[in-house]
Design a protein around this motif. Sequence first.
Motif, short mmCIF file in Angstrom:
data_model
loop_
_atom_site.label_atom_id
_atom_site.label_comp_id
_atom_site.label_asym_id
_atom_site.label_seq_id
_atom_site.Cartn_x
_atom_site.Cartn_y
_atom_site.Cartn_z
N PRO A 149 37.93 46.74 34.71
CA PRO A 149 39.30 46.51 35.19
C PRO A 149 39.45 45.03 35.51
O PRO A 149 38.53 44.42 36.05
CB PRO A 149 39.37 47.34 36.48
N LEU A 150 40.58 44.46 35.16
CA LEU A 150 40.70 43.02 35.41
C LEU A 150 42.13 42.60 35.70
O LEU A 150 43.08 43.17 35.18
CB LEU A 150 40.16 42.23 34.22
N LEU A 151 42.24 41.63 36.57
CA LEU A 151 43.53 41.05 36.91
C LEU A 151 43.36 39.54 36.96
O LEU A 151 42.62 39.03 37.81
CB LEU A 151 44.00 41.61 38.27
N GLU A 168 41.73 37.18 35.00
CA GLU A 168 40.33 36.73 34.93
C GLU A 168 40.06 36.03 33.61
O GLU A 168 38.99 36.16 33.04
CB GLU A 168 39.38 37.94 35.08
N ASP A 213 45.12 44.81 34.09
CA ASP A 213 45.96 45.42 35.12
C ASP A 213 47.16 44.53 35.44
O ASP A 213 47.36 44.13 36.58
CB ASP A 213 45.08 45.66 36.35
N ASN A 263 51.10 45.32 37.50
CA ASN A 263 49.88 45.55 38.25
C ASN A 263 49.94 46.89 38.97
O ASN A 263 50.81 47.12 39.81
CB ASN A 263 49.70 44.40 39.26
N ASP A 298 32.98 44.72 37.54
CA ASP A 298 34.08 43.80 37.77
C ASP A 298 34.06 42.74 36.67
O ASP A 298 33.03 42.48 36.06
CB ASP A 298 33.95 43.14 39.14
N ALA A 299 35.21 42.12 36.47
CA ALA A 299 35.31 41.14 35.39
C ALA A 299 34.92 39.74 35.83
O ALA A 299 34.83 38.83 35.02
CB ALA A 299 36.75 41.12 34.87
N GLN A 340 30.60 38.63 39.01
CA GLN A 340 29.81 38.83 40.23
C GLN A 340 28.74 39.89 39.98
O GLN A 340 27.69 39.89 40.61
CB GLN A 340 30.72 39.26 41.39
N LYS A 352 33.87 39.62 55.38
CA LYS A 352 33.85 40.71 54.41
C LYS A 352 32.52 41.46 54.47
O LYS A 352 32.49 42.70 54.44
CB LYS A 352 34.08 40.14 53.02
N ARG A 396 31.57 34.37 43.21
CA ARG A 396 32.60 34.31 42.17
C ARG A 396 32.58 32.94 41.51
O ARG A 396 32.60 31.92 42.20
CB ARG A 396 33.95 34.58 42.82
N THR A 419 40.01 33.65 42.03
CA THR A 419 39.86 34.04 43.44
C THR A 419 39.87 35.55 43.57
O THR A 419 40.24 36.26 42.64
CB THR A 419 41.02 33.50 44.29
N THR A 420 39.46 36.03 44.77
CA THR A 420 39.44 37.47 45.00
C THR A 420 40.86 38.02 44.97
O THR A 420 41.81 37.33 45.36
CB THR A 420 38.76 37.82 46.34
N LYS A 421 41.00 39.28 44.52
CA LYS A 421 42.32 39.86 44.36
C LYS A 421 42.71 40.74 45.55
O LYS A 421 43.77 41.31 45.59
CB LYS A 421 42.36 40.70 43.07
N PHE A 422 41.81 40.87 46.50
CA PHE A 422 42.10 41.71 47.65
C PHE A 422 42.10 40.85 48.90
O PHE A 422 41.12 40.18 49.20
CB PHE A 422 41.08 42.83 47.80
N1 UDP Z 1 41.24 44.03 39.94
C1 UDP Z 1 42.15 44.78 39.19
N2 UDP Z 1 43.38 45.06 39.72
C2 UDP Z 1 43.74 44.66 41.00
C3 UDP Z 1 42.80 43.93 41.75
C4 UDP Z 1 41.57 43.63 41.19
O1 UDP Z 1 41.85 45.17 38.07
O2 UDP Z 1 44.86 44.94 41.42
C5 UDP Z 1 39.91 43.73 39.36
C6 UDP Z 1 39.51 42.26 39.42
O3 UDP Z 1 40.04 41.52 38.34
C7 UDP Z 1 38.01 42.36 39.36
C8 UDP Z 1 37.72 43.63 40.14
O4 UDP Z 1 38.94 44.37 40.14
O5 UDP Z 1 37.54 42.51 38.03
C9 UDP Z 1 37.28 43.32 41.57
O6 UDP Z 1 38.20 42.47 42.20
P1 UDP Z 1 37.74 41.22 43.08
O7 UDP Z 1 36.59 40.54 42.44
O8 UDP Z 1 38.95 40.40 43.35
O9 UDP Z 1 37.29 41.95 44.41
P2 UDP Z 1 36.10 41.52 45.38
O10 UDP Z 1 34.92 41.17 44.53
O11 UDP Z 1 36.62 40.34 46.14
O12 UDP Z 1 35.87 42.73 46.22
#
Ligand code: UDP
Length: 323
Positions: free
Chosen positions: A8-10, A12, A41, A69, A92-93, A96, A130, A199, A203-206
Amino acid sequence: MDISVVIPLLNEEESLPELEAWIHRVMNEHGFSYEIIMIDDGSTDGSWKVIEKLSARNPAVRGVKFRRNYGKSAALHTGFRRTQGDVVITMDADLQDSPEEIPELYRMIMTDGYDLVSGWKKERFDSFIKNRTSKFFNAVTRWVSKIPLHDFNCGLKAYKGSVVSTIEVYGEMHRYIPLLAKWAGFTNIGEKVVKHQARKYGTTKFGLERFVNGFLDLMSIVFVGKFRKRPMHFFGTAGILMFAAGALATVYLGVNKAIHLYRNEEAQLIAENPFFFLALTCLILGSQLFLAGFVAELVARNAPGRNKYIIEADMTTTTEQEA
Ligand code: UDP
Ligand code: MG
């Protein structure tokens, strides 16, 4: 096909080419047949362009693009409906998670017989807050679910093919997939320590809301898991308790008044007795809970998938009977 990788990716775009090349290399080194399913996404950068380019070069790469999204859970769910591999890996995309873990995850599913293996980012490269909150969440989830995992929300996981085709990841439930799997009857859940990296791009998406949302999701998943098919058992029990408390208070009020009158003492007005308010509140709340229970039963009765039982083997459907 041996392995389906669901990503899943947003937004990236920078990470995708590196990720694809890395997965491709690992798969080739180990001689796996594979596919990569990238779920865009609703990216607003050039991610989809990149996926199209990658797919033109490597036919194992296939993409799905959402118009907007919908969230990571929706992306995973959509990916899960399209897999063909014996083993499904999610990652994750953002680079990480390391593709180097794939062969061992595959072995654990195929040889050790796990239904699901969850990654554990034992050494983690995320922010201090986190890491702390995540520890807390995992402890609570462990306690509620009785599944001994350290890192429920790790993006890197491996599943037996039959697991992903049965579980439904909806809402924001991607944080609790091991629970969903357990409730679907897949109890052989394992864990593997995996490498984690900071990363590299983007940047982080959450944001901070992840903590509040995560907690609310945990509450609803526990409730839904236990009472989805029998909401009356929850509301009814609470209703009975409330109603009983109200009834007791009412009886007390009546008896108390009667005794005073009988003894010719000056009796307190019922409406001035604190128990009066207790009785009133409890009786009203009690009947409200019953009402909520009945309505919930009606909803549950009409809910899709209400009779979705996962059958592993079935001796009654022989071809003769079908004829
Ligand atoms: N992602 C997604 N849709 C969203 C938010 C995140 O597909 O609405 C994907 C994001 O591109 C990544 C994965 O979910 O591949 C994890 O997100 P992120 O790395 O931002 O989260 P973290 O590592 O900070 O928990
Ligand atoms: Mg990340």
